[in-house]
Design a protein around this motif. Sequence first.
Motif, PDB file in Angstrom:
ATOM      1  N   TYR A   1       0.832  -1.177   0.000  1.00  0.00           N
ATOM      2  CA  TYR A   1       0.000   0.000   0.000  1.00  0.00           C
ATOM      3  C   TYR A   1       0.872   1.235   0.000  1.00  0.00           C
ATOM      4  O   TYR A   1       2.066   1.177   0.251  1.00  0.00           O
ATOM      5  CB  TYR A   1      -1.016  -0.041   1.133  1.00  0.00           C
ATOM      6  N   THR A   2       0.254   2.369  -0.304  1.00  0.00           N
ATOM      7  CA  THR A   2       0.958   3.642  -0.406  1.00  0.00           C
ATOM      8  C   THR A   2       0.200   4.681   0.402  1.00  0.00           C
ATOM      9  O   THR A   2      -1.024   4.693   0.400  1.00  0.00           O
ATOM     10  CB  THR A   2       1.024   4.104  -1.880  1.00  0.00           C
ATOM     11  N   ILE A   3       0.942   5.554   1.062  1.00  0.00           N
ATOM     12  CA  ILE A   3       0.327   6.632   1.825  1.00  0.00           C
ATOM     13  C   ILE A   3       0.634   7.946   1.129  1.00  0.00           C
ATOM     14  O   ILE A   3       1.785   8.213   0.761  1.00  0.00           O
ATOM     15  CB  ILE A   3       0.851   6.661   3.271  1.00  0.00           C
ATOM     16  N   ILE A   4      -0.407   8.766   0.948  1.00  0.00           N
ATOM     17  CA  ILE A   4      -0.245  10.101   0.396  1.00  0.00           C
ATOM     18  C   ILE A   4      -0.545  11.090   1.508  1.00  0.00           C
ATOM     19  O   ILE A   4      -1.632  11.082   2.081  1.00  0.00           O
ATOM     20  CB  ILE A   4      -1.200  10.348  -0.795  1.00  0.00           C
ATOM     21  N   GLY A   5       0.434  11.920   1.837  1.00  0.00           N
ATOM     22  CA  GLY A   5       0.270  12.907   2.883  1.00  0.00           C
ATOM     23  C   GLY A   5       0.676  14.287   2.398  1.00  0.00           C
ATOM     24  O   GLY A   5       1.040  14.478   1.237  1.00  0.00           O
ATOM     25  N   GLY A   6       0.610  15.223   3.308  1.00  0.00           N
ATOM     26  CA  GLY A   6       0.973  16.593   2.991  1.00  0.00           C
ATOM     27  C   GLY A   6       0.010  17.533   3.690  1.00  0.00           C
ATOM     28  O   GLY A   6      -1.132  17.176   3.959  1.00  0.00           O
ATOM     29  N   TYR A   7       0.495  18.729   3.959  1.00  0.00           N
ATOM     30  CA  TYR A   7      -0.320  19.662   4.706  1.00  0.00           C
ATOM     31  C   TYR A   7      -1.484  20.169   3.861  1.00  0.00           C
ATOM     32  O   TYR A   7      -1.498  20.051   2.644  1.00  0.00           O
ATOM     33  CB  TYR A   7       0.526  20.826   5.251  1.00  0.00           C
ATOM     34  N   LEU A   8      -2.471  20.715   4.520  1.00  0.00           N
ATOM     35  CA  LEU A   8      -3.683  21.217   3.872  1.00  0.00           C
ATOM     36  C   LEU A   8      -3.351  22.121   2.691  1.00  0.00           C
ATOM     37  O   LEU A   8      -2.527  23.023   2.804  1.00  0.00           O
ATOM     38  CB  LEU A   8      -4.531  21.994   4.884  1.00  0.00           C
ATOM     39  N   GLY A   9      -3.982  21.855   1.550  1.00  0.00           N
ATOM     40  CA  GLY A   9      -3.793  22.683   0.367  1.00  0.00           C
ATOM     41  C   GLY A   9      -2.616  22.313  -0.506  1.00  0.00           C
ATOM     42  O   GLY A   9      -2.340  22.982  -1.499  1.00  0.00           O
ATOM     43  N   GLY A  11      -2.298  19.639  -2.384  1.00  0.00           N
ATOM     44  CA  GLY A  11      -2.716  19.018  -3.636  1.00  0.00           C
ATOM     45  C   GLY A  11      -2.975  17.522  -3.552  1.00  0.00           C
ATOM     46  O   GLY A  11      -3.038  16.847  -4.584  1.00  0.00           O
ATOM     47  N   LYS A  12      -3.157  16.979  -2.349  1.00  0.00           N
ATOM     48  CA  LYS A  12      -3.373  15.532  -2.182  1.00  0.00           C
ATOM     49  C   LYS A  12      -4.608  15.041  -2.932  1.00  0.00           C
ATOM     50  O   LYS A  12      -4.559  14.029  -3.625  1.00  0.00           O
ATOM     51  CB  LYS A  12      -3.528  15.182  -0.695  1.00  0.00           C
ATOM     52  N   LEU A 115       3.083  15.540  -0.479  1.00  0.00           N
ATOM     53  CA  LEU A 115       2.998  16.702  -1.347  1.00  0.00           C
ATOM     54  C   LEU A 115       3.345  17.940  -0.558  1.00  0.00           C
ATOM     55  O   LEU A 115       2.927  18.075   0.601  1.00  0.00           O
ATOM     56  CB  LEU A 115       1.584  16.837  -1.927  1.00  0.00           C
ATOM     57  N   VAL A 116       4.122  18.817  -1.166  1.00  0.00           N
ATOM     58  CA  VAL A 116       4.459  20.089  -0.539  1.00  0.00           C
ATOM     59  C   VAL A 116       4.183  21.213  -1.537  1.00  0.00           C
ATOM     60  O   VAL A 116       4.434  21.074  -2.728  1.00  0.00           O
ATOM     61  CB  VAL A 116       5.921  20.150  -0.042  1.00  0.00           C
ATOM     62  N   ASP A 117       3.648  22.287  -1.047  1.00  0.00           N
ATOM     63  CA  ASP A 117       3.323  23.463  -1.838  1.00  0.00           C
ATOM     64  C   ASP A 117       4.585  24.320  -1.947  1.00  0.00           C
ATOM     65  O   ASP A 117       5.042  24.885  -0.960  1.00  0.00           O
ATOM     66  CB  ASP A 117       2.192  24.220  -1.132  1.00  0.00           C
ATOM     67  N   ALA A 118       5.155  24.395  -3.156  1.00  0.00           N
ATOM     68  CA  ALA A 118       6.414  25.119  -3.364  1.00  0.00           C
ATOM     69  C   ALA A 118       6.329  26.564  -2.892  1.00  0.00           C
ATOM     70  O   ALA A 118       7.307  27.121  -2.398  1.00  0.00           O
ATOM     71  CB  ALA A 118       6.803  25.078  -4.845  1.00  0.00           C
ATOM     72  N   GLU A 119       5.166  27.148  -3.025  1.00  0.00           N
ATOM     73  CA  GLU A 119       4.989  28.554  -2.687  1.00  0.00           C
ATOM     74  C   GLU A 119       4.875  28.784  -1.181  1.00  0.00           C
ATOM     75  O   GLU A 119       5.327  29.805  -0.673  1.00  0.00           O
ATOM     76  CB  GLU A 119       3.735  29.073  -3.392  1.00  0.00           C
ATOM     77  N   GLN A 120       4.316  27.827  -0.436  1.00  0.00           N
ATOM     78  CA  GLN A 120       3.984  28.084   0.962  1.00  0.00           C
ATOM     79  C   GLN A 120       4.656  27.175   1.987  1.00  0.00           C
ATOM     80  O   GLN A 120       4.527  27.404   3.184  1.00  0.00           O
ATOM     81  CB  GLN A 120       2.470  27.973   1.147  1.00  0.00           C
ATOM     82  N   GLN A 179      -0.759  20.289  -9.697  1.00  0.00           N
ATOM     83  CA  GLN A 179      -0.993  18.965  -9.114  1.00  0.00           C
ATOM     84  C   GLN A 179      -0.990  17.844 -10.137  1.00  0.00           C
ATOM     85  O   GLN A 179      -1.556  16.788  -9.943  1.00  0.00           O
ATOM     86  CB  GLN A 179      -2.319  18.904  -8.337  1.00  0.00           C
ATOM     87  N   ASP A 180      -0.322  18.029 -11.261  1.00  0.00           N
ATOM     88  CA  ASP A 180      -0.309  17.010 -12.300  1.00  0.00           C
ATOM     89  C   ASP A 180       1.078  16.387 -12.358  1.00  0.00           C
ATOM     90  O   ASP A 180       2.013  17.011 -12.847  1.00  0.00           O
ATOM     91  CB  ASP A 180      -0.677  17.625 -13.655  1.00  0.00           C
ATOM     92  N   VAL A 181       1.207  15.194 -11.830  1.00  0.00           N
ATOM     93  CA  VAL A 181       2.464  14.483 -11.851  1.00  0.00           C
ATOM     94  C   VAL A 181       2.476  13.609 -13.099  1.00  0.00           C
ATOM     95  O   VAL A 181       1.511  12.946 -13.417  1.00  0.00           O
ATOM     96  CB  VAL A 181       2.642  13.622 -10.580  1.00  0.00           C
ATOM     97  N   ALA A 182       3.590  13.638 -13.821  1.00  0.00           N
ATOM     98  CA  ALA A 182       3.693  12.878 -15.063  1.00  0.00           C
ATOM     99  C   ALA A 182       3.387  11.404 -14.820  1.00  0.00           C
ATOM    100  O   ALA A 182       3.757  10.841 -13.792  1.00  0.00           O
ATOM    101  CB  ALA A 182       5.084  13.032 -15.657  1.00  0.00           C
ATOM    102  N   ASP A 183       2.716  10.770 -15.780  1.00  0.00           N
ATOM    103  CA  ASP A 183       2.376   9.350 -15.678  1.00  0.00           C
ATOM    104  C   ASP A 183       3.640   8.544 -15.372  1.00  0.00           C
ATOM    105  O   ASP A 183       4.658   8.694 -16.022  1.00  0.00           O
ATOM    106  CB  ASP A 183       1.767   8.840 -16.995  1.00  0.00           C
TER     107      ASP A 183
END
Length: 188
Positions: A1-9, A11-12, A115-120, A179-183
């Motif tokens: 299994y895989t976990i997707i995390g990251g702070y609010l906003g 892009g999860k 996921l991390v927001d580059a801007e924030q 939020q578009d990661v290459a295939d």
Amino acid sequence: YTIIGGYLGAGKTTLLNNLLRNSSGLRLAVLVNDFGDINIDAGLITGHAGETIQLAGGCICCSLADGFALALNRLSKRAGQIDHIIVEASGVSDPVKLGQYGAILRLHLDGVIVLVDAEQVREKAANKYVGETVIRQIKGADLLVLNKIDLVSRQELADVRAWLSAIAPDARIVDAAMQDVADGEIGE
């Protein structure tokens, strides 16, 4: 299994919808904290029964209303009907701790994607209320998806990449815009 995390906003949810839309025939099971907290694209939903949403292509989405370990245990018993489990961690959770629950059930954790927001991200990491959570999520990542790179300058992007590499030197970093990661990028 895989976990997707990251702070609010970060892009999860958008990443999750992209994965579901492009599952290439894989039957994915998605665990989310609460259906109300995640916006699964309506076009992907084929049915709804209690704590489970049926998705196109044989995928399912299950709520964690009864608790993470119980939901994960139920899915592990359906191994013949599921190719892969994805856990969408809440924005304030610790994805590494979620990975430890799976180990108890003898599930193989492929990795933790944050996921991390580059801007924030640096601003949030410096925040006295949420900073520790943001840093803990970054440190626990196997793969960091540096999202929203289209919103920062080249220099800012280089600075954020260097900052992330210092915090999580063993994590691979993949850039993403809108939020578009290459295939295939995430699975490599």
